[in-house]
Scaffold this active site. Structure first.
Site, PDB file in Angstrom:
ATOM      1  CG  HIS A  12      -1.862  -1.147   1.247  1.00 55.03           C
ATOM      2  ND1 HIS A  12      -3.049  -1.142   0.554  1.00 55.03           N
ATOM      3  CD2 HIS A  12      -1.780  -2.368   1.840  1.00 55.03           C
ATOM      4  CE1 HIS A  12      -3.654  -2.293   0.722  1.00 55.03           C
ATOM      5  NE2 HIS A  12      -2.911  -3.057   1.492  1.00 55.03           N
ATOM      6  CB  CYS A  13       0.007   4.782  -0.676  1.00 57.04           C
ATOM      7  SG  CYS A  13       0.706   6.423  -0.550  1.00 57.04           S
ATOM      8  N   PRO A  14       2.786   4.382   1.232  1.00 53.49           N
ATOM      9  CG  PRO A  14       4.625   5.445   2.275  1.00 53.49           C
ATOM     10  CD  PRO A  14       3.331   4.720   2.578  1.00 53.49           C
TER      11      PRO A  14
END
Lengths: 75, 167
Positions: A12-14
């Site tokens: 997932h981000c980042p």
């Protein structure tokens, strides 16, 4: 010339971008990195940011698992 | 660092974050933005001041870091990265561990992983001279990745031409 692979479909981000950046930093001139990623932000931004950082996006294609794509990036 | 030594590249995208809070959730926001920006090609400056300094102490738990009695008391109560409270519903310090559990369960990077990623990505860590002076914190109390101890004028010069956030 070496070919590296990276799967960020579970990230997932980042960390999608962080892991791609760290792998890209290992490439020597002519090396390629195959990044398996999901639709949405990773698909939109990994090719764009790679290009902005001076890498060449050779191809973007749909992968076997629905909703995933393979992006091939070259230094 | 002297202001005159700072060379700015006008072509580089830049994000500078003033990390004021020592709260777990706000530090997570700081390091998420910082690592994400660095990963997509931004130059990133992190300026830690007041409670934000807790995030970059070598001793990550509660310890009597600081020069003098009152700073040591602050050091014990505030601690470092591992003892950062969440800004709401801290439940006596249980919540950060619940967050860590949820982050791992959902495959999201934990605060500690984000800090390590920030180091690997070469993000610039700076500490606030004034806050360090008040809290009795020495440079030797901070992680070696801290590039320099700065005042406001030098930070503003570093941040010039980019985006700046206060968290």
């Amino acid at each position: 010339m070496a070919n590296y692979k990276l799967d960020i479909t579970k990230e997932h981000c980042p960390m999608t971008f962080v892991k791609t950046k760290i792998e890209l930093a290992k490439l020597k001139q002519g090396d390629t990195l195959e990044v398996l990623l999901t639709e949405g932000e990773p698909l939109e931004n990994v090719p764009r940011s790679s290009t902005e950082q001076g890498f060449k996006v050779l191809s973007i294609s749909e992968a076997e698992v629905k909703g995933t794509h393979l992006v091939v990036i070259q230094k | 660092m002297a202001i005159s030594e700072i060379k700015l590249d006008p072509g580089t995208k830049k994000l500078s974050i003033i990390s004021f809070s020592g709260d777990f959730d706000k530090l997570t926001a700081v390091f998420t933005l910082a690592t994400g920006a660095a990963a997509v090609g931004y130059d990133v400056n992190l300026f830690f001041t007041f409670w934000g300094l807790d995030a970059i102490k070598i001793k990550q738990g509660r310890s009597a870091v600081g020069k003098g009695f009152l700073p040591k008391v602050f050091g014990i109560f505030m601690g470092g990265l591992k003892s950062a409270p969440v800004s709401r519903l801290n439940f006596g310090g249980i919540s950060p561990n619940i967050f860590r559990y949820l982050m791992r369960k959902n495959n999201v990077a934990t605060l500690e992983e984000l800090v390590e990623a920030a180091k690997v990505l070469g993000i610039n860590f700076y500490a606030c001279e004034m806050a360090m002076h008040i809290l009795g914190i020495q440079k030797s109390d901070l992680i070696p990745e801290v590039k320099d101890i700065l005042g406001v004028a030098t930070f503003l010069k570093l941040a010039d031409g980019g985006q700046t956030l206060f968290i």
